[in-house]
Scaffold this active site. Structure first.
Site, PDB file in Angstrom:
ATOM      1  N   GLU A  35       0.846  -1.199   0.000  1.00 43.13           N
ATOM      2  CA  GLU A  35       0.000   0.000   0.000  1.00 43.13           C
ATOM      3  C   GLU A  35       0.877   1.243   0.000  1.00 43.13           C
ATOM      4  O   GLU A  35       1.836   1.334   0.782  1.00 43.13           O
ATOM      5  CB  GLU A  35      -0.899  -0.048   1.239  1.00 43.13           C
ATOM      6  CG  GLU A  35      -2.304   0.405   1.004  1.00 43.13           C
ATOM      7  CD  GLU A  35      -3.086  -0.413  -0.031  1.00 43.13           C
ATOM      8  OE1 GLU A  35      -3.024  -0.080  -1.230  1.00 43.13           O
ATOM      9  OE2 GLU A  35      -3.772  -1.359   0.377  1.00 43.13           O
ATOM     10  N   SER A  69     -24.655   9.180 -17.382  1.00 45.49           N
ATOM     11  CA  SER A  69     -24.386   8.317 -16.237  1.00 45.49           C
ATOM     12  C   SER A  69     -25.688   7.636 -15.821  1.00 45.49           C
ATOM     13  O   SER A  69     -26.635   8.296 -15.383  1.00 45.49           O
ATOM     14  CB  SER A  69     -23.829   9.134 -15.070  1.00 45.49           C
ATOM     15  OG  SER A  69     -24.000   8.389 -13.874  1.00 45.49           O
ATOM     16  N   SER A 123     -11.654   1.775  -6.382  1.00 44.80           N
ATOM     17  CA  SER A 123     -11.168   2.358  -7.633  1.00 44.80           C
ATOM     18  C   SER A 123     -12.203   2.396  -8.748  1.00 44.80           C
ATOM     19  O   SER A 123     -11.936   1.998  -9.885  1.00 44.80           O
ATOM     20  CB  SER A 123      -9.921   1.612  -8.126  1.00 44.80           C
ATOM     21  OG  SER A 123      -8.945   1.678  -7.151  1.00 44.80           O
ATOM     22  N   SER A 124     -13.380   2.894  -8.404  1.00 42.94           N
ATOM     23  CA  SER A 124     -14.383   3.042  -9.462  1.00 42.94           C
ATOM     24  C   SER A 124     -13.915   4.079 -10.479  1.00 42.94           C
ATOM     25  O   SER A 124     -14.199   3.953 -11.675  1.00 42.94           O
ATOM     26  CB  SER A 124     -15.746   3.412  -8.886  1.00 42.94           C
ATOM     27  OG  SER A 124     -15.637   4.569  -8.099  1.00 42.94           O
ATOM     28  N   ASP A 169      -4.038   1.221  -9.577  1.00 44.71           N
ATOM     29  CA  ASP A 169      -5.470   0.981  -9.785  1.00 44.71           C
ATOM     30  C   ASP A 169      -5.790   0.788 -11.260  1.00 44.71           C
ATOM     31  O   ASP A 169      -6.515  -0.134 -11.642  1.00 44.71           O
ATOM     32  CB  ASP A 169      -6.290   2.156  -9.241  1.00 44.71           C
ATOM     33  CG  ASP A 169      -5.972   2.454  -7.794  1.00 44.71           C
ATOM     34  OD1 ASP A 169      -5.355   1.603  -7.129  1.00 44.71           O
ATOM     35  OD2 ASP A 169      -6.331   3.556  -7.328  1.00 44.71           O
TER      36      ASP A 169
HETATM   37  C1  GLA Z   1      -4.872   4.806  -4.207  1.00 44.92           C
HETATM   38  C2  GLA Z   1      -4.009   5.186  -5.405  1.00 44.92           C
HETATM   39  C3  GLA Z   1      -3.012   4.080  -5.754  1.00 44.92           C
HETATM   40  C4  GLA Z   1      -2.232   3.640  -4.531  1.00 44.92           C
HETATM   41  C5  GLA Z   1      -3.157   3.400  -3.337  1.00 44.92           C
HETATM   42  C6  GLA Z   1      -2.409   3.142  -2.066  1.00 44.92           C
HETATM   43  O1  GLA Z   1      -5.686   3.719  -4.532  1.00 44.92           O
HETATM   44  O2  GLA Z   1      -4.810   5.450  -6.521  1.00 44.92           O
HETATM   45  O3  GLA Z   1      -2.162   4.500  -6.781  1.00 44.92           O
HETATM   46  O4  GLA Z   1      -1.232   4.563  -4.212  1.00 44.92           O
HETATM   47  O5  GLA Z   1      -4.049   4.481  -3.102  1.00 44.92           O
HETATM   48  O6  GLA Z   1      -1.699   1.963  -2.152  1.00 44.92           O
END
Ligand code: GLA
Length: 378
Positions: A35, A69, A123-124, A169
């Protein structure tokens, strides 16, 4: 794949634009471990999940791009792809991707919607950007490589959403593979797949429902702090181009300011944990994997100072449960979900006790998502 949702979106497209669209989709992601290491040129271990954004896309003759949307029931149009204060938030991601294609000689109609909970750290937005990039590449026959599409998706996030995210992501959304996790080297931008065999365990996400408004500024701040630490160590060791290069001995021999020290220590340890986690996965050693998850959580709390009481509460709760081998905050970490490695037959009990305790403490119910690993954007 949620076929029903995909066909609802196509149906909506036909209603709005009276033509037949092509279908695309792109997934959200989880991250097993690693992370905040991506923007330090370290390793990450994400995977694409069975929650996606679905797109219906066509071209038009009206000489403007039209977006709809499905989830927000809102539309947006743009002829010049310029973003103004009035541009809807979600449309910025689409425009941000489209505007990067050279020789854009087509006008697009796009309807999109999905089942990735927004603001849950899945990560939408990366899915939105990645799916759009894949679709436009196909229509224009632009011939961009998958990695070029990843970079375009990431750039849209930087320039149009102001989050200076790493590559993880968007990479996971594009390169995801069914039942495999991706070990991504964020220096060389190359990856290896590892099969995820969890035996009688599952990955269960618990969503705090906390969407910290400060998340993006805190995120960008962590990034700057890492850059400051690199500048410090680089004066001493020319070979330290990023925290990825820092050795434990170099860390312990020097005394930068406290923040630089803490952020660097976390990074050195977390990159090491990613390597240990892939070994644990290869050996089928889920106990060790679980322990690493807890260590990452503590590292993020104490050394990286990513704090959110709701996330800490959920992780602490899981410690008393034998069925949970490990848990940690996942993603950026200023809200969103915890990731729990939990025995399949204990899931229902876990959910009900977590729900009761969380509600008592925070007067709000958490959500639970049992995730499966799926293919990337297509
Ligand atoms: C978000 C960012 C990623 C990554 C994470 C932490 O999701 O978009 O690039 O840095 O945080 O790991």
């Amino acid at each position: 794949m949620n076929q029903r949702l995909q066909s609802q979106i196509s149906q909506k497209f036909k209603e709005l634009y009276s033509s037949a669209p092509k279908s695309f989709s792109a997934p959200g992601r989880i991250n097993i471990i690693g992370e905040h290491t991506d923007y330090n040129e370290g390793f990450v271990l994400p995977a694409a999940i069975d929650k996606r954004i679905y797109f219906a896309v066509g071209v038009n003759e009206v000489k403007k791009h039209r977006f709809y949307s499905y989830d927000f029931m809102q539309s947006e149009e743009s002829a010049d792809l310029l973003v103004t204060e009035k541009t809807k938030h979600w449309a910025k991601y689409l425009i941000g991707v489209l505007a990067q294609f050279e020789n854009l000689n087509l006008y697009f109609d796009v309807v999109f919607g999905g089942d990735i909970p927004a603001g849950a750290g899945l990560s939408s937005s990366a899915a939105l950007e990645s799916g759009m990039a894949v679709a436009v590449n196909e229509f224009l026959k632009a011939g961009k490589s998958k990695f070029e599409l990843v970079k375009m998706a990431q750039k849209a996030e930087h320039d149009y959403a102001g989050v200076l995210c790493g590559i993880m992501d968007q990479y996971a959304s594009v390169f995801g593979k069914e039942n495999q996790v991706i070990k991504l080297d964020c220096r060389t931008n190359t990856h290896e797949y590892f099969p995820l065999d969890l035996k009688d365990y599952e990955l269960l996400l618990v969503d705090t429902k906390v969407k910290h408004s400060l998340a993006s500024s805190e995120y960008n701040l962590r990034r700057q702090e890492c850059e400051r630490a690199v500048a410090y160590y680089q004066q001493k060791y020319a070979e330290v181009k990023s925290l990825r290069d820092l050795k434990l001995e170099q860390l312990e021999l020097n005394q930068p300011d406290e923040i630089s020290y803490k952020r660097s220590k976390y990074m050195v340890e977390e990159i090491r944990r990613v390597n240990l986690a892939t070994k644990a996965l290869e050996m089928g050693d889920l106990d060790s994997l679980g322990t690493l998850l807890y260590q990452t959580h503590e590292g993020l709390q104490h050394l990286y100072q990513v704090s959110c009481p709701e996330l800490d509460f959920l992780v602490d709760q899981s410690r008393d449960m034998d069925a949970v081998l490990g848990a940690r905050m996942m993603g950026g970490g200023f809200g969103g979900c915890t990731l729990n490695l939990i025995k399949r037959d204990a899931i229902e009990n876990f959910k009900s006790s977590i729900k009761t305790n969380y509600e008592k403490q925070f007067h709000q119910s958490p959500d639970f998502y049992l995730v499966k690993i799926e293919n990337g954007a297509n």
